[in-house]
Design an enzyme around this catalytic site. Structure first.
Site, PDB file in Angstrom:
ATOM      1  N   HIS A   1      17.413 -16.030   0.283  1.00  0.00           N
ATOM      2  CA  HIS A   1      16.558 -15.133   1.063  1.00  0.00           C
ATOM      3  C   HIS A   1      15.186 -15.739   1.359  1.00  0.00           C
ATOM      4  O   HIS A   1      14.307 -15.061   1.882  1.00  0.00           O
ATOM      5  CB  HIS A   1      16.396 -13.797   0.339  1.00  0.00           C
ATOM      6  CG  HIS A   1      17.690 -13.063   0.181  1.00  0.00           C
ATOM      7  ND1 HIS A   1      18.497 -12.745   1.255  1.00  0.00           N
ATOM      8  CD2 HIS A   1      18.334 -12.613  -0.921  1.00  0.00           C
ATOM      9  CE1 HIS A   1      19.578 -12.117   0.814  1.00  0.00           C
ATOM     10  NE2 HIS A   1      19.504 -12.028  -0.498  1.00  0.00           N
TER      11      HIS A   1
ATOM     12  N   PRO B   1       6.364  -2.666   1.857  1.00  0.00           N
ATOM     13  CA  PRO B   1       4.948  -3.043   1.690  1.00  0.00           C
ATOM     14  C   PRO B   1       4.051  -2.228   2.601  1.00  0.00           C
ATOM     15  O   PRO B   1       4.318  -2.082   3.787  1.00  0.00           O
ATOM     16  CB  PRO B   1       4.921  -4.524   2.073  1.00  0.00           C
ATOM     17  CG  PRO B   1       6.172  -4.779   2.809  1.00  0.00           C
ATOM     18  CD  PRO B   1       7.172  -3.757   2.402  1.00  0.00           C
ATOM     19  N   GLU B   2       3.009  -1.658   2.019  1.00  0.00           N
ATOM     20  CA  GLU B   2       1.988  -0.982   2.826  1.00  0.00           C
ATOM     21  C   GLU B   2       0.767  -1.895   2.903  1.00  0.00           C
ATOM     22  O   GLU B   2       0.760  -3.005   2.382  1.00  0.00           O
ATOM     23  CB  GLU B   2       1.651   0.388   2.217  1.00  0.00           C
ATOM     24  CG  GLU B   2       2.813   1.373   2.383  1.00  0.00           C
ATOM     25  CD  GLU B   2       2.363   2.774   2.797  1.00  0.00           C
ATOM     26  OE1 GLU B   2       1.276   2.908   3.386  1.00  0.00           O
ATOM     27  OE2 GLU B   2       3.117   3.720   2.528  1.00  0.00           O
TER      28      GLU B   2
ATOM     29  N   ARG C   1      16.053  -8.209   3.526  1.00  0.00           N
ATOM     30  CA  ARG C   1      16.552  -7.323   4.582  1.00  0.00           C
ATOM     31  C   ARG C   1      16.227  -7.808   5.989  1.00  0.00           C
ATOM     32  O   ARG C   1      16.757  -7.286   6.964  1.00  0.00           O
ATOM     33  CB  ARG C   1      16.020  -5.900   4.360  1.00  0.00           C
ATOM     34  CG  ARG C   1      16.521  -5.350   3.022  1.00  0.00           C
ATOM     35  CD  ARG C   1      16.081  -3.934   2.802  1.00  0.00           C
ATOM     36  NE  ARG C   1      16.652  -3.015   3.795  1.00  0.00           N
ATOM     37  CZ  ARG C   1      16.374  -1.717   3.859  1.00  0.00           C
ATOM     38  NH1 ARG C   1      15.534  -1.193   3.013  1.00  0.00           N
ATOM     39  NH2 ARG C   1      16.933  -0.957   4.773  1.00  0.00           N
TER      40      ARG C   1
ATOM     41  N   ARG D   1      -5.289  18.328  19.853  1.00  0.00           N
ATOM     42  CA  ARG D   1      -3.921  17.944  19.481  1.00  0.00           C
ATOM     43  C   ARG D   1      -3.321  18.976  18.542  1.00  0.00           C
ATOM     44  O   ARG D   1      -3.948  19.403  17.574  1.00  0.00           O
ATOM     45  CB  ARG D   1      -3.924  16.560  18.804  1.00  0.00           C
ATOM     46  CG  ARG D   1      -4.526  15.434  19.647  1.00  0.00           C
ATOM     47  CD  ARG D   1      -3.643  15.008  20.802  1.00  0.00           C
ATOM     48  NE  ARG D   1      -2.355  14.479  20.387  1.00  0.00           N
ATOM     49  CZ  ARG D   1      -2.120  13.183  20.151  1.00  0.00           C
ATOM     50  NH1 ARG D   1      -3.089  12.302  20.257  1.00  0.00           N
ATOM     51  NH2 ARG D   1      -0.918  12.785  19.803  1.00  0.00           N
TER      52      ARG D   1
END
Ligand SMILES: [Zn+2]
Length: 269
Positions: free
Chosen positions: A90, A2-3, A109, A151
């Site tokens: 789960h 998931p983002e 997971r 950077r």
């Protein structure tokens, strides 16, 4: 994985069930996910009323009238199930509401997490303290200019640094760099001010479009076993190696920092 748009969609879906409701029961079904559930989770949450929901980076926030905030992270595989017909192996945390709804946090997971924090101390929480601004509208070209100054690391690596922008993951970093026409390999400090302005616009745009796509799936949330937060999305470059870019170029895949980067060498300079 998931983002941010999945987390935002999840929060909007959970709000429809939880906002303003009393949490009737709290049932952790094992001791831990990535880390232990708070020992007093049930005691502090059961009977509390939900006063609002929110998101910080990729963490979901559920605020209660007791001054506590439930903070969850979906990890690699986590999602909330709304009114599941039955509880499966789960489903690691099950909440019921005063009006009889049931929510299950499912995480095969178990890389996710659940914490319970004092709402007025959220900003001091170690995971939140060092976070940069939210990518959904707080990032400006000037901020990027300052953060990237001098950077030499590739711009994509810094774009995914949570201290510079909070909650931007691999998919949307690729998509935003493509939209801003920036080569992901370019040293961050060498990206022009004009392109940084384009990037500051592109980041909330690509996320906003994905959140809108997720929002359009929420009408299904009330169906039995409704799963919040996952939806199909169309990408310009992500996972499109060898396919044409809109400019006539061809999408390439490279590996940066152990993650796949997708970009178009023709229009991203
Ligand atoms: Zn292109």
């Amino acid at each position: 994985m998931p983002e941010l748009p999945e987390v935002e969609t999840t929060i909007r879906g959970l709000a429809k069930v939880l906002d303003g409701q009393r949490i009737a029961t709290v049932e952790p079904r094992r001791e831990d996910l990535r880390r232990a559930f708070p020992a007093d989770l049930g005691q502090r949450l059961a009977g509390a009323r939900v006063t609002g929901l929110g998101r910080r980076a990729k963490y979901g926030l559920v605020h209660t009238d007791r001054g506590d905030t439930l903070v969850f992270h979906l990890g690699m595989s986590g999602h909330w199930r709304v009114d599941p017909a039955e509880i499966g192996k789960h489903d690691h945390l099950v909440l019921t509401t005063g009006d009889g709804r049931r929510l299950a946090l499912n995480d095969a997971r178990r890389f996710g997490s659940v914490d319970l924090l004092r709402t007025d101390e959220l900003e001091q929480w170690p995971a939140f303290r060092a976070l940069g601004p939210e990518p959904t509208g707080e990032v400006t070209g000037a901020w990027l200019k300052g953060a990237f100054a001098g950077r030499t690391a590739p711009v994509k690596a810094l774009l995914m640094d949570q201290r510079i922008i909070a909650g931007l993951g691999n998919i949307y970093a690729c998509e935003a760099l493509h939209r801003a026409r920036i080569d992901p390999r370019k040293p961050a400090g060498k990206v022009s001010r004009a392109k940084l302005e384009a990037l500051a616009t592109a980041v909330p745009e690509v996320l906003g479009e994905a959140i809108a796509a997720g929002g359009s799936t929420l009408r299904d949330f009330a169906s039995p076993d409704g799963e919040l937060g996952y939806f199909s999305k169309a990408f310009a470059v992500y996972d499109r190696e060898g396919q044409p870019c809109g400019c006539g170029g061809t999408v390439r895949r490279i590996v940066q920092g152990g993650r796949s980067t997708f970009f178009c060498p023709r229009c991203q300079r």
